[in-house]
Design a protein around this motif. Structure first.
Motif, short mmCIF file in Angstrom:
data_model
loop_
_atom_site.label_atom_id
_atom_site.label_comp_id
_atom_site.label_asym_id
_atom_site.label_seq_id
_atom_site.Cartn_x
_atom_site.Cartn_y
_atom_site.Cartn_z
N HIS A 189 68.12 -7.59 65.41
CA HIS A 189 67.81 -6.40 66.21
C HIS A 189 68.99 -6.09 67.11
CE1 HIS A 189 67.06 -9.69 68.98
NE2 HIS A 189 67.25 -8.81 69.96
N ASP A 229 69.58 -4.71 71.17
CA ASP A 229 68.84 -4.44 72.41
C ASP A 229 69.00 -2.94 72.71
OD1 ASP A 229 68.36 -7.13 72.43
OD2 ASP A 229 69.91 -7.60 73.91
N GLN A 259 59.83 -9.64 71.43
CA GLN A 259 60.99 -8.77 71.52
C GLN A 259 60.71 -7.46 70.80
OE1 GLN A 259 64.15 -8.66 72.95
NE2 GLN A 259 63.92 -6.63 72.09
N HIS A 280 71.99 -8.71 66.44
CA HIS A 280 71.96 -10.17 66.60
C HIS A 280 70.61 -10.74 66.18
CE1 HIS A 280 70.78 -8.28 70.42
NE2 HIS A 280 70.06 -9.36 70.71
FE LIG Z 1 68.29 -9.24 71.80
#
Ligand SMILES: [Fe+2]
Ligand SMILES: O=C(O)CCC(=O)C(=O)O
Length: 227
Positions: free
Chosen positions: A92, A94, A206, A148
């Motif tokens: 993913h 951020d 997340q 990442h």
């Molecule tokens: Fe992340």
């Protein structure tokens, strides 16, 4: 466990037992203040290197940094290792401006432009700084958000893994005109906040932008559309 703002506000998750007390909260607030100082230095460096006024990004990160969040993450050990195709944390980017990542556990990998994964080396006392989607969109992708993931390779399945990201987000009301235009970044960040609300509500550790956005009225491709 997340420490957002306003100062002292706490969002508890069920993954970790309660261990904090007032003394620790004070320490955590002081640590968050240090993270903010570092954030401002990094964003000023980016602006300076891009030939922009040094405060180009930082002025949009003031007002008490209302959406920055310090999060403590525990990846619990498992009895059986899942399929190799399933990483410990799926790939993913951020979605804020930058993320300061503190961990002494290995396992973080980043994707290069040739689609090759690379292990991020552990530097004692080092901080990994990932660029997020907001900064990427804001700079017309001159700064690229870091894809990442966390692999299973380095921390065996029978061991817990811990990390501590500090997610930095721009102020919604103070974004300055950008190479791609002010409205763009605002709509992205607002959409992503909706993703966050949705995925946080489902207990996901997340939020995945594309996944979250898909849940949000089936508009899963908003990042691609904006680019
Ligand atoms: Fe992340
Ligand atoms: O646990 C880590 O080292 C990375 C966590 C991460 O990428 C995230 O929470 O967005």
């Amino acid at each position: 466990m997340s420490f957002g703002l306003p100062t002292g506000q706490l969002f508890k998750s069920n993954n970790l037992h309660s261990w904090w007390d007032l003394h620790r909260l004070t320490e955590i607030e002081a640590f968050k203040a240090q993270c903010n100082d570092l954030t401002f230095k990094v964003l000023s460096c980016f602006a300076w290197h891009m030939g922009l006024p040094k405060d180009f990004f930082t002025t949009s990160h003031q007002d008490g940094l209302p959406r920055n969040t310090l999060k403590f993450i525990k990846y619990p050990k498992l009895a059986i290792k899942p399929d190799d195709a399933v990483p410990r944390l799926t790939e993913h980017t951020d979605w804020g401006s930058i993320t300061l990542l503190f961990t002494d556990s290995p396992g973080l990998e980043v994707l290069d432009p040739q689609d090759q994964w690379h292990e991020v080396p552990q530097l004692p006392g080092g901080i990994v700084i990932n660029i997020g989607d907001a900064l990427s969109l804001w700079t017309g992708q001159q700064l690229k958000s870091t894809m990442h993931r966390i692999s299973w390779e380095k921390v065996p399945v029978d061991q817990d893994r811990y990390s501590m990201p500090y997610f930095v987000h721009p102020n919604f009301s103070k974004c300055r005109a950008t190479p791609l235009g002010q409205r763009l970044i605002l709509s992205c960040v607002l959409l992503c906040e909706k993703c966050f609300m949705l995925t946080a509500g489902t207990g996901s550790h997340q939020p995945q932008i594309s996944q979250g956005a898909r849940e949000y009225g089936g508009k899963g491709d908003h990042i691609q559309r904006l680019l």
